[in-house]
Design an enzyme around this catalytic site. Structure first.
Site, short mmCIF file in Angstrom:
data_model
loop_
_atom_site.label_atom_id
_atom_site.label_comp_id
_atom_site.label_asym_id
_atom_site.label_seq_id
_atom_site.Cartn_x
_atom_site.Cartn_y
_atom_site.Cartn_z
N ASN A 75 -2.15 -32.48 24.25
CA ASN A 75 -3.40 -32.08 23.58
C ASN A 75 -3.17 -31.31 22.28
O ASN A 75 -4.08 -30.68 21.77
CB ASN A 75 -4.25 -31.20 24.51
CG ASN A 75 -4.68 -31.93 25.75
OD1 ASN A 75 -5.06 -33.09 25.67
ND2 ASN A 75 -4.60 -31.26 26.89
N HIS A 81 -1.78 -28.60 21.98
CA HIS A 81 -1.79 -27.16 22.23
C HIS A 81 -0.46 -26.76 22.85
O HIS A 81 0.23 -27.59 23.45
CB HIS A 81 -2.95 -26.79 23.17
CG HIS A 81 -4.27 -26.85 22.49
ND1 HIS A 81 -5.03 -28.00 22.46
CD2 HIS A 81 -4.96 -25.92 21.79
CE1 HIS A 81 -6.14 -27.77 21.78
NE2 HIS A 81 -6.13 -26.53 21.35
N CYS A 97 -3.29 -21.66 21.98
CA CYS A 97 -2.73 -21.55 20.63
C CYS A 97 -2.10 -22.86 20.22
O CYS A 97 -1.76 -23.71 21.06
CB CYS A 97 -1.81 -20.34 20.48
SG CYS A 97 -0.12 -20.53 20.97
#
Lengths: 306, 306
Positions: free
Chosen positions: A203, A205, A240
């Site tokens: 994803n 991330h 993050c």
């Protein structure tokens, strides 16, 4: 042995298998040479990777498996994903290279809109308990990134799998709040941590497990060398991405005693004799110094290596 | 199915098994969720981890296995270890999460005082070749860290396993020198790379596979996102430890063409149509600016994702 049954055993070895009807999913792992740390035992990241893999195969191998990472079919239709909010891992003993372990995982409802997932890791041959873990999950819209209620159609898919069983007993469960570390409290700070390209998941991330390396990175080398971690609780607060820069902070909650004398056993969340406890904070570094959003709060406990 | 044979299949799945007498060692892997990258296929680090694991189990499962990582008994007695000097990996296709692959590995003599180890990775079910790799190894005294000749007793242990077979055909073998990148030539530089605690192996040195992340880290994001690596040659020149800081440099050898038009196929070391080639250098950052000892030289080739 028939060719088919050998292939069946192979598939079970590789991806796992249901036990106790549809309640428990079990996967067998061998600890590989690149999954151990400097002390030659499985790292805590390896353990969390194993837990993640078992959880994903649990959903993927069931009839309700959708097309996402751990999503059910009704979730995939609605572009919903699971997000872990808290995980607690208790380690009794770390496995060594070549050890064969088995991991059981199962799920249950958690409150009105959450799910709890537990795991037990055992030595495959002796059945000795090695690790116990529990986690809580909520549902998020993968596109808007907003939390949402569990839709009735998803609840109907999940409920048949729910079993009221706890890997970590109630009294050993760390349900205590993890206090937010302040700049004043932090004794160890490592700043300027940058995600590598391969820390990203599908994803884009940072994968949850990667945070652990950063959480631990700021601890004194003596702790990482002379102690082993017996318990870890992570509270996930924000995602993050590759463009973020992070800062890892820690403070000992009990008095730091790196030589292992006076091993006082205070009121630990873990039954194992604990010598050190730390509170951790991983936060984003923004241009604006006042804005450092929290990514992960954590609590770790450590036992002196004899 | 008898309990024993199931346990035997399990052990084979977990640790591998000899084929063709004692010449070929084969291990089966499934690609796990945490071993894939942002594009959902096995990362190049994962592939090298698999190769390492198979090589270590090859030695460990044989009668000559000693107590070290990949060392024979006669090597262990003499505190000798293997050190890889060069490895070339050719990727035809990257596996996805859940794919089951099998890896064959074997060894042969290399010159007077070296060993060659080859690998082929295939899809377990279709037998499609996915990866081919070859490497050369020399012997080092683990305590003095000095290279040495292969003692006669060790040679006697190894020779029965040698087989003259090449994973990568002679004409596709990258035996070309990798030129040393200079500050003037480097177009991409990432400096201040710091090993994490968990990058260390059991010898307190950075594991060879970890270098790859740093080698790639300095490439433009467009290359990592829009291309897949078809070939990599690494030349290992020096060890590094937790206290070192590193710098990663790269320069395109062919003209950078990130939009994939004009896919000129120059004289590649790889049969696969190649769009980009880079030369890399990973070096230590010392206090003295003039002294930046080389750790790894590398050459990578990339193909545009269609």
């Amino acid at each position: 042995m028939k060719e088919d049954s050998a292939e069946e055993v192979l598939a079970n070895c590789m991806h796992g298998k249901f036990h106790e009807g549809i309640f428990v999913y079990r996967q067998i792992f061998s600890v590989r040479s690149y999954e151990i740390g400097p002390d030659q035992t499985a790292t805590i990241e390896t353990i969390l990777n194993f837990l993640q893999e078992t959880a994903l195969n649990h959903v993927g191998s069931s009839e309700i498996g959708g097309d996402g990472f751990g999503a059910t079919r009704e979730m995939s239709i609605r572009k919903l994903i699971w997000v872990v909010t808290r995980i607690q891992v208790q380690v009794q003993r770390y496995s060594a290279w070549g050890d064969i372990i088995e991991i059981d995982t199962w799920v249950d409802a958690h409150g009105k809109n959450g799910m709890r997932r537990d795991w037990v890791i055992r030595d495959h041959y002796t059945k000795e308990d090695l690790v116990r873990a529990t986690s809580t999950w909520v549902m998020m819209n993968g596109e808007t990134r907003k939390l949402c209620k569990i839709p009735e159609e998803v609840r109907k898919e999940l409920t048949p799998f729910f079993i009221n069983r706890f890997a970590i007993s109630n009294k050993d469960t760390d349900s205590e709040k993890i206090h937010k570390l302040t700049d004043q409290d932090a004794e160890n700070i490592q700043t300027g941590l940058v995600p590598r390209w391969n820390d990203m998941d599908a994803n884009q991330h940072v994968n949850n497990v990667k945070y652990i390396g950063w959480v631990l990175e700021c601890l004194p080398a003596e702790v990482l060398e002379d102690y082993y971690m017996t318990s870890m609780t992570l509270e996930f607060r924000r995602e993050c991405t590759h463009s973020n820069m992070l800062e890892s902070m820690a403070a000992p909650t009990s008095k730091l005693n790196i030589h292992g004398n006076n091993n006082y056993n205070y009121n630990s969340i873990n039954n194992i004799n604990t010598n050190l406890q730390f509170t951790h904070l991983l936060r984003l570094l923004d241009d604006d110094d006042d804005q450092r959003p929290e990514v992960v709060r954590a609590r770790t406990e450590w036992h002196f290596k004899n």
